[in-house]
Design an enzyme around this catalytic site. Sequence first.
Site, PDB file in Angstrom:
ATOM      1  N   ILE A   1       0.842  -1.196   0.000  1.00 29.86           N
ATOM      2  CA  ILE A   1       0.000   0.000   0.000  1.00 29.86           C
ATOM      3  C   ILE A   1       0.882   1.252   0.000  1.00 29.86           C
ATOM      4  O   ILE A   1       0.434   2.322  -0.387  1.00 29.86           O
ATOM      5  CB  ILE A   1      -0.967   0.040   1.206  1.00 29.86           C
ATOM      6  CG1 ILE A   1      -0.219   0.090   2.534  1.00 29.86           C
ATOM      7  CG2 ILE A   1      -1.952  -1.112   1.162  1.00 29.86           C
ATOM      8  CD1 ILE A   1      -1.099   0.523   3.704  1.00 29.86           C
ATOM      9  N   ASP A   2       2.153   1.105   0.425  1.00 30.89           N
ATOM     10  CA  ASP A   2       3.029   2.275   0.558  1.00 30.89           C
ATOM     11  C   ASP A   2       3.499   2.852  -0.779  1.00 30.89           C
ATOM     12  O   ASP A   2       3.979   3.977  -0.832  1.00 30.89           O
ATOM     13  CB  ASP A   2       4.267   1.915   1.388  1.00 30.89           C
ATOM     14  CG  ASP A   2       3.919   1.480   2.788  1.00 30.89           C
ATOM     15  OD1 ASP A   2       2.811   1.817   3.250  1.00 30.89           O
ATOM     16  OD2 ASP A   2       4.736   0.790   3.423  1.00 30.89           O
TER      17      ASP A   2
ATOM     18  N   GLY B   1       2.816   4.948   6.129  1.00 26.02           N
ATOM     19  CA  GLY B   1       3.936   5.470   5.342  1.00 26.02           C
ATOM     20  C   GLY B   1       5.093   5.751   6.268  1.00 26.02           C
ATOM     21  O   GLY B   1       5.125   6.778   6.927  1.00 26.02           O
ATOM     22  N   ARG B   2       6.011   4.775   6.352  1.00 25.45           N
ATOM     23  CA  ARG B   2       7.150   4.924   7.268  1.00 25.45           C
ATOM     24  C   ARG B   2       8.173   5.914   6.736  1.00 25.45           C
ATOM     25  O   ARG B   2       8.615   6.814   7.429  1.00 25.45           O
ATOM     26  CB  ARG B   2       7.893   3.595   7.397  1.00 25.45           C
ATOM     27  CG  ARG B   2       7.196   2.527   8.152  1.00 25.45           C
ATOM     28  CD  ARG B   2       7.903   1.205   7.848  1.00 25.45           C
ATOM     29  NE  ARG B   2       7.196   0.085   8.423  1.00 25.45           N
ATOM     30  CZ  ARG B   2       7.421  -0.375   9.647  1.00 25.45           C
ATOM     31  NH1 ARG B   2       8.324   0.199  10.403  1.00 25.45           N
ATOM     32  NH2 ARG B   2       6.745  -1.394  10.099  1.00 25.45           N
TER      33      ARG B   2
ATOM     34  N   GLU C   1       2.645   8.400   9.126  1.00 30.81           N
ATOM     35  CA  GLU C   1       3.130   7.916  10.435  1.00 30.81           C
ATOM     36  C   GLU C   1       4.632   8.173  10.641  1.00 30.81           C
ATOM     37  O   GLU C   1       5.099   8.282  11.770  1.00 30.81           O
ATOM     38  CB  GLU C   1       2.836   6.419  10.581  1.00 30.81           C
ATOM     39  CG  GLU C   1       3.515   5.573   9.516  1.00 30.81           C
ATOM     40  CD  GLU C   1       3.169   4.094   9.563  1.00 30.81           C
ATOM     41  OE1 GLU C   1       2.639   3.625  10.570  1.00 30.81           O
ATOM     42  OE2 GLU C   1       3.448   3.414   8.563  1.00 30.81           O
TER      43      GLU C   1
ATOM     44  N   ARG D   1      -8.093  17.033  17.439  1.00 28.09           N
ATOM     45  CA  ARG D   1      -8.215  15.588  17.702  1.00 28.09           C
ATOM     46  C   ARG D   1      -7.520  14.812  16.600  1.00 28.09           C
ATOM     47  O   ARG D   1      -7.326  15.336  15.494  1.00 28.09           O
ATOM     48  CB  ARG D   1      -9.684  15.165  17.731  1.00 28.09           C
ATOM     49  CG  ARG D   1     -10.521  15.823  18.788  1.00 28.09           C
ATOM     50  CD  ARG D   1     -10.238  15.239  20.167  1.00 28.09           C
ATOM     51  NE  ARG D   1     -11.088  15.872  21.160  1.00 28.09           N
ATOM     52  CZ  ARG D   1     -12.310  15.457  21.451  1.00 28.09           C
ATOM     53  NH1 ARG D   1     -12.833  14.422  20.838  1.00 28.09           N
ATOM     54  NH2 ARG D   1     -13.021  16.081  22.369  1.00 28.09           N
TER      55      ARG D   1
ATOM     56  N   HIS E   1      -4.723  -0.111  10.260  1.00 29.65           N
ATOM     57  CA  HIS E   1      -4.902  -1.244   9.340  1.00 29.65           C
ATOM     58  C   HIS E   1      -6.186  -1.188   8.529  1.00 29.65           C
ATOM     59  O   HIS E   1      -6.353  -1.989   7.607  1.00 29.65           O
ATOM     60  CB  HIS E   1      -4.794  -2.558  10.116  1.00 29.65           C
ATOM     61  CG  HIS E   1      -3.417  -2.748  10.678  1.00 29.65           C
ATOM     62  ND1 HIS E   1      -3.072  -2.342  11.939  1.00 29.65           N
ATOM     63  CD2 HIS E   1      -2.303  -3.253  10.120  1.00 29.65           C
ATOM     64  CE1 HIS E   1      -1.798  -2.596  12.141  1.00 29.65           C
ATOM     65  NE2 HIS E   1      -1.305  -3.148  11.056  1.00 29.65           N
TER      66      HIS E   1
ATOM     67  N   GLN F   1      -6.658   0.889   6.427  1.00 27.02           N
ATOM     68  CA  GLN F   1      -6.135   1.206   5.093  1.00 27.02           C
ATOM     69  C   GLN F   1      -5.703  -0.025   4.304  1.00 27.02           C
ATOM     70  O   GLN F   1      -5.469   0.045   3.108  1.00 27.02           O
ATOM     71  CB  GLN F   1      -4.886   2.093   5.213  1.00 27.02           C
ATOM     72  CG  GLN F   1      -5.159   3.465   5.685  1.00 27.02           C
ATOM     73  CD  GLN F   1      -3.904   4.082   6.280  1.00 27.02           C
ATOM     74  OE1 GLN F   1      -3.200   4.819   5.613  1.00 27.02           O
ATOM     75  NE2 GLN F   1      -3.602   3.780   7.525  1.00 27.02           N
ATOM     76  N   ARG F   2      -5.509  -1.138   4.990  1.00 29.69           N
ATOM     77  CA  ARG F   2      -5.019  -2.337   4.293  1.00 29.69           C
ATOM     78  C   ARG F   2      -6.101  -3.385   4.090  1.00 29.69           C
ATOM     79  O   ARG F   2      -5.889  -4.369   3.382  1.00 29.69           O
ATOM     80  CB  ARG F   2      -3.891  -2.986   5.114  1.00 29.69           C
ATOM     81  CG  ARG F   2      -2.628  -2.204   5.146  1.00 29.69           C
ATOM     82  CD  ARG F   2      -1.389  -3.056   5.173  1.00 29.69           C
ATOM     83  NE  ARG F   2      -1.385  -4.158   6.078  1.00 29.69           N
ATOM     84  CZ  ARG F   2      -0.506  -4.347   7.048  1.00 29.69           C
ATOM     85  NH1 ARG F   2       0.434  -3.447   7.258  1.00 29.69           N
ATOM     86  NH2 ARG F   2      -0.534  -5.413   7.799  1.00 29.69           N
TER      87      ARG F   2
HETATM   88  O1  F6P Z   1       4.515  -1.925   4.636  1.00 29.02           O
HETATM   89  C1  F6P Z   1       3.165  -1.800   4.739  1.00 29.02           C
HETATM   90  C2  F6P Z   1       2.741  -1.203   6.057  1.00 29.02           C
HETATM   91  O2  F6P Z   1       1.340  -1.139   6.011  1.00 29.02           O
HETATM   92  C3  F6P Z   1       3.360   0.139   6.415  1.00 29.02           C
HETATM   93  O3  F6P Z   1       2.748   1.250   5.824  1.00 29.02           O
HETATM   94  C4  F6P Z   1       3.229   0.162   7.906  1.00 29.02           C
HETATM   95  O4  F6P Z   1       4.188   0.987   8.497  1.00 29.02           O
HETATM   96  C5  F6P Z   1       3.436  -1.271   8.273  1.00 29.02           C
HETATM   97  O5  F6P Z   1       3.103  -2.037   7.142  1.00 29.02           O
HETATM   98  C6  F6P Z   1       2.637  -1.733   9.454  1.00 29.02           C
HETATM   99  O6  F6P Z   1       3.088  -2.973   9.813  1.00 29.02           O
HETATM  100  P1  F6P Z   1       2.279  -4.117  10.586  1.00 29.02           P
HETATM  101  O7  F6P Z   1       1.720  -5.016   9.551  1.00 29.02           O
HETATM  102  O8  F6P Z   1       3.302  -4.799  11.371  1.00 29.02           O
HETATM  103  O9  F6P Z   1       1.223  -3.458  11.368  1.00 29.02           O
END
Ligand code: F6P
Length: 341
Positions: free
Chosen positions: A126-127, A170-171, A221, A265, A271, A273-274
């Site tokens: 997703i990144d 987004g690390r 993030e 706030r 998650h 988003q995933r």
């Molecule tokens: O690499 C995908 C990602 O969703 C990143 O955006 C996020 O920092 C990380 O995975 C979160 O990781 P986890 O699956 O361990 O929660």
Amino acid sequence: MRIGVLTGGGDCPGLNAVIRAVVRKGVKEYGYEFVGFRDGWKGPLEGLTMELTLATTRGILPRGGTILGSSRTNPFKIENGVEKIKENLAKAGIDALIAIGGEDTLGVATKLDALGVKVIGVPKTIDNDLNNTDYTFGFDTSVNIAMEAIDRLHTTAESHHRALVVEVMGRHAGWIALHSGIAGGAACILIPEVKFSVDKVCEWVESRFKSGFAPIIVIAEGAIPQDGDMLTKDQTLDAFGHVKLSGIGEWLSQQIEAKTGKEARTSVLGHIQRGGTPSAFDRVLATRFGLHAITAVHEGDFGKMVALHGTTIARVPLASATEKLKTVPVEMYKESEIFFG
Ligand code: F6P
């Protein structure tokens, strides 16, 4: 031919669409058999498999997640990990492997390719931060999820005259923040590539309030304040050495309240988003990646990754995917600044 398929790293919408396309074309056009390896590299490491046939891959196109399961297992951190993988692949009669993953999964695939494992990579995350592909599947879906959240937050922010901070994933790359922030009309967007000034953010917050609207601040993030550091949840690292990020959105809300006196706030999308069903764009991209990956196997063109270049599916060296991170170009970010405040 017997082909192994695995999905590794953080899951993302579209993984099942790749699996379906690989199997559909592999069986119908080439008469191949498939073995699904469970939970990323854990599957070949521990010999965990599942059946992948036309029947077991029917109806999965719109399903989020991955029917194979996923994990962040790093075989190079496990004693005799590579030998175990080679042994289990031989035991299962595997001629070639299709690895669907991001930076970490494809990094392992690249090393295994150099050690003689026949592998083709498919870029997912997703990144959207994998190198040498214009887009990874999963990204479009998460941007749409984040955009919808921002749309919803606008109305509640306006009703309560509040500033709302939205923390997205987004690390090290701010693609989700940038795209969802532009699409959602954010009052400012903060990404890991460009350190931000809290005072400047507060100016934008105040000017958005003055215009009669309530500000939505989209922050990745991994965004970093000019005189601070990335905020982490704790000191623990995963098998690939990543820290868990958490807290920058909440920290920023507190700063905004303290400096502007306005209520602020935070919503952390996390998650959400995933999860869930992939967008049409991701279904099509994932399907095309799957079709081209199995063709690459058929042609014996191993050590490659399928990639999107413009509207064409290209084949690039697997190693190039993880050579560097594809971050947001600063000029592209600067284009969006006209909308800040
Ligand atoms: O690499 C995908 C990602 O969703 C990143 O955006 C996020 O920092 C990380 O995975 C979160 O990781 P986890 O699956 O361990 O929660």
